[in-house]
Structure formats: C-alpha cells, structure tokens
Design a protein around this motif. Structure first.
Motif, short mmCIF file in Angstrom:
data_model
loop_
_atom_site.label_atom_id
_atom_site.label_comp_id
_atom_site.label_asym_id
_atom_site.label_seq_id
_atom_site.Cartn_x
_atom_site.Cartn_y
_atom_site.Cartn_z
N TRP A 16 -4.87 -22.88 62.75
CA TRP A 16 -4.77 -23.85 63.84
C TRP A 16 -3.63 -24.84 63.60
CZ3 TRP A 16 -5.08 -28.98 62.61
CH2 TRP A 16 -5.68 -29.31 61.38
N GLN A 17 -3.14 -24.91 62.36
CA GLN A 17 -2.23 -25.97 61.95
C GLN A 17 -0.79 -25.70 62.38
OE1 GLN A 17 -3.90 -23.84 59.96
NE2 GLN A 17 -5.04 -24.91 58.35
N ALA A 18 -0.07 -26.76 62.67
CA ALA A 18 1.38 -26.67 62.84
C ALA A 18 2.00 -26.29 61.49
CB ALA A 18 1.93 -28.01 63.32
N PRO A 19 3.23 -25.77 61.50
CA PRO A 19 3.85 -25.32 60.24
C PRO A 19 4.05 -26.42 59.21
CG PRO A 19 4.97 -24.36 62.13
CD PRO A 19 4.04 -25.40 62.67
N ALA A 20 4.02 -27.67 59.63
CA ALA A 20 4.22 -28.78 58.68
C ALA A 20 3.45 -29.99 59.18
CB ALA A 20 5.70 -29.11 58.54
N ARG A 21 3.23 -30.93 58.29
CA ARG A 21 2.58 -32.18 58.65
C ARG A 21 3.53 -33.06 59.47
NH1 ARG A 21 -2.08 -33.73 55.73
NH2 ARG A 21 -2.83 -32.00 54.43
N ALA A 22 2.96 -34.03 60.14
CA ALA A 22 3.75 -35.01 60.90
C ALA A 22 4.51 -35.92 59.94
CB ALA A 22 2.84 -35.81 61.82
N ALA A 23 5.36 -36.73 60.50
CA ALA A 23 6.19 -37.62 59.67
C ALA A 23 5.34 -38.57 58.82
CB ALA A 23 7.14 -38.42 60.56
N ASP A 57 -0.86 -26.59 65.85
CA ASP A 57 0.28 -25.79 66.29
C ASP A 57 0.56 -26.12 67.77
OD1 ASP A 57 1.91 -23.05 65.71
OD2 ASP A 57 1.21 -23.14 67.79
N PRO A 58 1.77 -26.55 68.10
CA PRO A 58 2.02 -27.05 69.45
C PRO A 58 2.02 -25.97 70.52
CG PRO A 58 4.05 -27.02 68.17
CD PRO A 58 2.95 -26.70 67.22
N LYS A 59 2.28 -24.72 70.14
CA LYS A 59 2.30 -23.63 71.13
C LYS A 59 0.90 -23.11 71.41
CE LYS A 59 7.00 -22.07 70.09
NZ LYS A 59 7.86 -20.94 69.62
N ARG A 60 0.11 -22.93 70.38
CA ARG A 60 -1.21 -22.33 70.56
C ARG A 60 -2.31 -23.37 70.82
NH1 ARG A 60 -2.76 -20.31 66.11
NH2 ARG A 60 -0.99 -20.91 64.78
N PRO A 114 -8.64 -27.29 49.71
CA PRO A 114 -8.40 -28.34 48.71
C PRO A 114 -7.06 -28.26 48.03
CG PRO A 114 -9.90 -26.70 47.83
CD PRO A 114 -9.67 -26.34 49.27
N GLY A 115 -6.39 -27.11 48.09
CA GLY A 115 -5.10 -26.95 47.43
C GLY A 115 -3.94 -27.17 48.37
N SER A 116 -2.81 -26.57 48.02
CA SER A 116 -1.60 -26.73 48.83
C SER A 116 -1.38 -25.59 49.81
CB SER A 116 -0.38 -26.84 47.90
OG SER A 116 -0.25 -25.66 47.12
N ARG A 117 -2.14 -24.51 49.64
CA ARG A 117 -1.88 -23.31 50.42
C ARG A 117 -3.17 -22.79 51.03
NH1 ARG A 117 0.49 -18.03 47.38
NH2 ARG A 117 -1.63 -18.03 46.57
N THR A 118 -3.16 -22.53 52.34
CA THR A 118 -4.33 -21.94 52.99
C THR A 118 -4.37 -20.45 52.71
OG1 THR A 118 -3.35 -21.29 55.12
CG2 THR A 118 -4.00 -23.61 54.86
N CYS A 119 -5.51 -19.85 53.01
CA CYS A 119 -5.65 -18.41 52.75
C CYS A 119 -4.70 -17.59 53.63
CB CYS A 119 -7.09 -17.98 52.98
SG CYS A 119 -8.23 -18.49 51.66
N ALA A 120 -4.49 -18.03 54.87
CA ALA A 120 -3.58 -17.29 55.74
C ALA A 120 -2.14 -17.39 55.25
CB ALA A 120 -3.69 -17.80 57.17
N MET A 121 -1.77 -18.48 54.64
CA MET A 121 -0.44 -18.58 54.06
C MET A 121 -0.26 -17.53 52.96
SD MET A 121 -0.12 -22.74 53.88
CE MET A 121 1.37 -22.75 52.90
N ALA A 122 -1.32 -17.30 52.20
CA ALA A 122 -1.25 -16.33 51.10
C ALA A 122 -1.40 -14.90 51.58
CB ALA A 122 -2.33 -16.65 50.07
N ALA A 155 3.90 -21.73 57.00
CA ALA A 155 3.63 -23.16 56.96
C ALA A 155 3.91 -23.68 55.55
CB ALA A 155 2.18 -23.44 57.34
N THR A 156 4.05 -24.98 55.45
CA THR A 156 4.30 -25.63 54.16
C THR A 156 3.52 -26.94 54.11
OG1 THR A 156 6.56 -24.75 54.11
CG2 THR A 156 6.06 -26.58 52.62
N GLY A 157 2.79 -27.15 53.00
CA GLY A 157 2.16 -28.44 52.77
C GLY A 157 1.01 -28.79 53.67
N ILE A 158 0.33 -27.80 54.23
CA ILE A 158 -0.77 -28.12 55.15
C ILE A 158 -2.12 -28.14 54.45
CG2 ILE A 158 0.46 -27.32 57.20
CD1 ILE A 158 -1.20 -24.75 57.05
N GLY A 159 -2.15 -27.86 53.14
CA GLY A 159 -3.37 -28.04 52.39
C GLY A 159 -3.68 -29.51 52.19
N SER A 160 -4.92 -29.81 51.80
CA SER A 160 -5.34 -31.21 51.69
C SER A 160 -5.00 -31.84 50.35
CB SER A 160 -6.85 -31.32 51.94
OG SER A 160 -7.16 -31.06 53.29
N LEU A 161 -4.43 -31.09 49.42
CA LEU A 161 -4.10 -31.64 48.11
C LEU A 161 -3.19 -32.87 48.26
CD1 LEU A 161 -4.27 -31.39 45.03
CD2 LEU A 161 -2.25 -29.90 45.14
N GLY A 162 -3.66 -34.01 47.76
CA GLY A 162 -2.91 -35.25 47.88
C GLY A 162 -3.08 -35.95 49.21
#
Length: 384
Positions: free
Chosen positions: A74-81, A88-91, A116-124, A130-137
């Motif tokens: 469901w996530q956009a490829p990157a976090r907001a500023a 994801d703005p298209k879907r 909880p990490g930096s990478r979702t399962c779909a990224m793997a 996407a980049t940086g959409i995990g909740s780590l930090g």
C-alpha cells in the motif's frame, strides 16, 4: 477405526501467562486480508472498498468478519519529506485516512501492514520498488500516523529483520507494542515471524496474536502440514487477547475442494484461530460463503473455555481434535487425512448428545462419521 480418548487434558490444562493488557481481541479476531486475494501489485483502494462492501452485503460482517486489513504494497516508494509513511499515489489516490473512513462507514474496522525492519516482505520477495518504508527508526512516528489515520489493527511482519537489520525479534516487537500502548486509539497488535523463535512462549505479553507457522498456501498439503504444526503449541493460546495464529484462511482460493475447505475451517475453529478470509468476498461460491459464515462453527472458534483445541489422537489416514466449550460441552473434529473414504470414530467417557455443525442436525449419541477423502466432521458434544 475406534479411538478411545481419555479427556484428562480437560482437567489439567496449564494456565498460559498473562496476555497483553489492552482489552482487545478478547476473542479471536475475524476479518479479511488483501494478501491472498491480490498479493502486491494488484492492491488498490478500489479492491479494499469492494471487499468492505462485500463483507457488509454478504452477511460476513454480521457473522463476525469485522477487520478489513490492507497488507503489504500500500506504501508509496518512499516516505514524505517529514519522514512519515504515505500511500502509493496511483493505487491509493485518496489516501489511507479516507479509505479507513470508508471502511468504518460500512460498520467495519480498518487494519494496515508494517514491518519492524527496513524492508517489507514484498520488497524482498516481489521486487517492490521502495526504499525506507519499514518502521525501523520511525516506530513512534508510524504509530502516531496509524492513530491519525484511524487504524484499528496492525499486522507487523518480520521480513528478515534479523539478517537485514540485525534486530532481535522480541525486542523489536516490544518496541512497537509500547508505541501503540501510548496512543489514544486502541489498535489490535498482530505479529508475524512465522514461528521461528517459538513466539507462543514469549508473545502473550507483547501482542494480541502471533503467527505460528510459515505462510499457508491454498493446497491441501499446506493445510495439512499447518494443522500438524499446531499440535505442539496449544497450551500457549487463550482468552482474553492472546491467540496462536496459524495464518489466514484459504477458503475460496486455489485448489481446495469444498470438503477440504470445510476441514480447514473446522480445525481453525477448534484451534480458536483468528479467522481472516483471504479470497475475494464478492466472488465466493455459495458453498464457500456458507463455510465461512457457518454460525455454529464460528461459535466454536469464538468460545474459549480454558483450552485451545488439541490433537487427541492421530494415525495413518485420520486425526481427532477436541476442545472444551462453555457449559461443559466439547467440540470435536474427526478428520480423514487419507485418500479414500473412511469412518472415523471416537469413544468418550460419559454420555453425550451429538450435533453435526455442518449439517446443523442432532445426530444421536455416537461420535462417528463416514468421511470422504480430506473431509472432516465438526461435532458439538453436550452432556446428557
């Protein structure tokens, strides 16, 4: 085959440790999750809205399927500023808060996916770009975002955060637990690390439900393998608010026959398993809809009278499962795991009135059924 079952287990069930004290998921939660239906790239807000509509219109909502959970992608490829998650703005052009509002307007509750990490399962596994959409930090920021959006349920998925990010499972899941606990909005907390670290031994004070196995797929072999894995974990599940989760239902998906789907649902019911439909609720056959909405089977799943269902007996071609019910009754599953029609019977101490919960008929006093291959009888035994 005649099985003599000694029911001393009903009198000697060990008390599980205290559950997470958030007064949520007092019975196993029920709903729909997007993953089995559309996986990653076909997930859209329209899919979710239609699922919510179908849950309401088919009667599944009123049968107990209340949570509409948007899984990975469901996530956009990157976090907001400002570092916040965004859809994801298209879907999801109208955003998650708007979608949650729509789900709520249908008398349902809204769930979302994070890691909880930096990478979702779909990224793997699905090359999700996407980049940086995990909740780590971003644990606190993400929890506050979910609160602001109107999220009622969080699926928090491990996705190799140990090997990718060096995280410890229990510590990472506790961190998000604490952030959720600080919110004004109550959010059911479901964790998924596939049973790798035996979460049933430590997760009751952490989460409301925890996965016990790898992903279930829509084949009989997968269903049966998952059933077999549940035999050793039963003592750790229990009301209120702490449930073993053998994964989402595959009723209506793949190659499962109607008999296999009912067997799948029957065992999930005696396991007090969370019940999350994974098929398109608008396209269920009448048979599959009747399986998912069977009120007597659902009542077994939602009834925790001191013990999750346990495997009482198993042998070549058969299994027998049972669990106590409120009022002194017992729910029993007679399961034919073999490739030919067989009669599975159980002889229990005492005198019982027996009801078949799939045919909705009282069937006398014998705990017995002649079953087609991969079929099951779900019986309710009431003391006479």
């Amino acid at each position: 085959m005649l099985l003599l079952i000694v029911l001393t287990w009903l009198l000697s069930l060990p008390a599980p440790p205290a559950a997470r004290a958030n007064a949520l998921a007092e019975t196993p939660p029920m709903g729909w999750n997007s993953w089995n239906q559309v996986r990653c790239y076909d997930l859209t807000e329209d899919v979710v809205r239609k699922a919510a509509d179908a849950l309401a219109d088919t009667g599944l909502r009123d049968a107990g399927y209340r949570y509409v959970v948007v899984d990975d992608c469901w996530q956009a490829p990157a976090r907001a500023a400002d570092g916040s998650l965004q859809a994801d703005p298209k879907r999801f052009p109208n955003g998650i808060a708007d979608l949650a509002d729509y789900v709520h307007s249908r008398g349902l509750l809204f769930g979302i996916y994070a890691v909880p990490g930096s990478r979702t399962c779909a990224m793997a596994n699905d090359a999700y770009p996407a980049t940086g959409i995990g909740s780590l930090g971003h644990e606190r920021q993400d929890a506050e975002t979910f609160d602001r959006w109107g999220v009622d349920y969080l699926k928090y998925d491990w996705c190799n955060a140990d090997t990718v990010d060096g995280l410890d499972r229990k510590t990472a899941f506790e961190k998000m637990r604490d952030e959720l606990a600080a919110l004004p909005r109550p959010i059911v907390y479901a964790i998924s690390e596939y049973g790798v670290s035996s979460p049933w031994t430590w997760a009751r004070p952490v989460a409301n439900l925890w996965r016990t196995t790898n992903d279930l797929v829509a084949t009989w072999d997968s269903v049966l393998a998952t059933i077999d894995q549940q035999a050793s974990v039963a003592a750790h599940s229990g009301a209120p608010g702490g449930w073993n989760d053998p994964d989402m239902l595959q009723v209506g998906n793949g190659t499962l026959t109607p008999d296999e789907a009912r067997a799948h649902f029957s065992v999930w019911a005696v396991l007090n398993a969370p019940l999350f439909a994974g098929a398109d609720p608008a396209k269920l056959s009448d048979t599959d809809l009747a399986t998912l909405s069977n009120p007597e089977a659902i009542a077994v799943d939602q009834d925790f009278a001191g013990g999750q269902g346990r495997q009482l007996k198993a042998g070549p071609g058969y299994q027998v499962w049972g669990k106590p019910l409120t009022g002194g009754g017992i729910a029993v599953v007679l399961l034919n795991t073999g490739a030919t029609t067989a009669t599975v019977s159980a002889s229990l101490p005492g005198s019982w009135s027996v009801r078949d919960l799939w045919t909705h008929r009282d069937v006398g006093t014998d705990v017995s059924a002649t079953l087609r291959p991969h079929a099951a009888a779900l019986l309710k035994l009431t003391p006479r």
